[in-house]
Design a protein around this motif. Structure first.
Motif: not given
Ligand code: SAM
Length: 199
Positions: A73-75, A91-92, A154, A114, A49, A116, A51-55, A23, A25
């Motif tokens: 991340d949840v994803d 989930d955090i 963020k 990161d 946070g 959101a 996913s997808p993994g830019g950071w 990404s 990011a």
């Molecule tokens: C802006 S994206 C992160 C982008 C990522 N840092 C990158 O560089 O690709 C925000 C992420 O926060 C994760 N997220 C939101 N709420 C969450 C929670 N309660 N627990 C874990 N992850 C969560 C979302 O699944 C999402 O992947």
């Protein structure tokens, strides 16, 4: 969004594709790190946070084989597995700080958030959900971050953000707000870069 913002988005989007990073990011973290140098060879990092993994791609490049990154991340993430990466799909709010400390092998040098929420478009709801995530990230930092460490998070500009930045200033000796040029001008996101926990 105006045409300048659109052009800016295309530039970093295309660059991410060209470099094969998940990404755009990636560039935001790279710009913050170029300024502050918080990610170095051997750093122990927590990425909330991820996913997808830019950071994450950028962190793994910076810390090298001697470092360690624990990503949450949840994803799922789109980063190939590395020996120095532990991914916790959770989930955090269900995350036990001991799990982070165990996976890291000690306290973190850097904790990045990161996080959101999934945006609903209802501003008050989105801001409240993000505030809960940011508060949880700050709570986890107090249990897992080394006292000389860095906390990068963020935030979205809102009336509540002032209060949150106040909490950061009470917790850390140095707090700077940054808007990297790779962040869309139309986005209200800003990044707080915090260093050294107050005694
Ligand atoms: C802006 S994206 C992160 C982008 C990522 N840092 C990158 O560089 O690709 C925000 C992420 O926060 C994760 N997220 C939101 N709420 C969450 C929670 N309660 N627990 C874990 N992850 C969560 C979302 O699944 C999402 O992947």
């Amino acid at each position: 969004m105006d045409w300048i913002a659109l052009r800016g988005r295309d530039k970093y989007y295309r660059l991410a594709k060209r470099l094969g990073v998940p990404s755009r990011a990636y560039f935001k973290l790279a710009q913050l790190n170029n300024k502050y140098g918080f990610l170095v060879r051997g750093s122990k990092v927590v990425d909330l946070g991820s996913s997808p993994g830019g950071w994450l791609s950028y962190e793994l490049e910076r810390v090298g084989q001697m470092g360690r990154v624990v990503a949450v991340d949840v994803d799922n993430i789109r980063v190939t597995s590395h020996g120095n990466l532990v991914f916790i799909q959770k989930d955090i709010f269900d995350l036990d700080p001991q799990e982070l400390l165990g996976a890291l092998g000690g306290r973190a040098d850097v904790l990045l958030s990161d996080l959101a929420p999934r945006f609903t478009g209802i501003r008050s709801v989105d801001i409240a959900r993000h505030y809960d995530l940011a508060s949880r990230a700050l709570g986890l930092s107090s249990q897992t971050l080394d006292s000389r460490g860095w906390f990068v998070i963020k935030l979205y500009m809102s009336p509540d953000v002032k209060e949150f930045v106040g909490m950061l200033r009470r917790r850390f000796e140095n707090v700077k707000l940054e808007k990297p040029s790779s962040s869309r001008p139309s986005s209200s996101e800003v990044y707080a870069v915090c260093h050294k926990v107050r005694d």
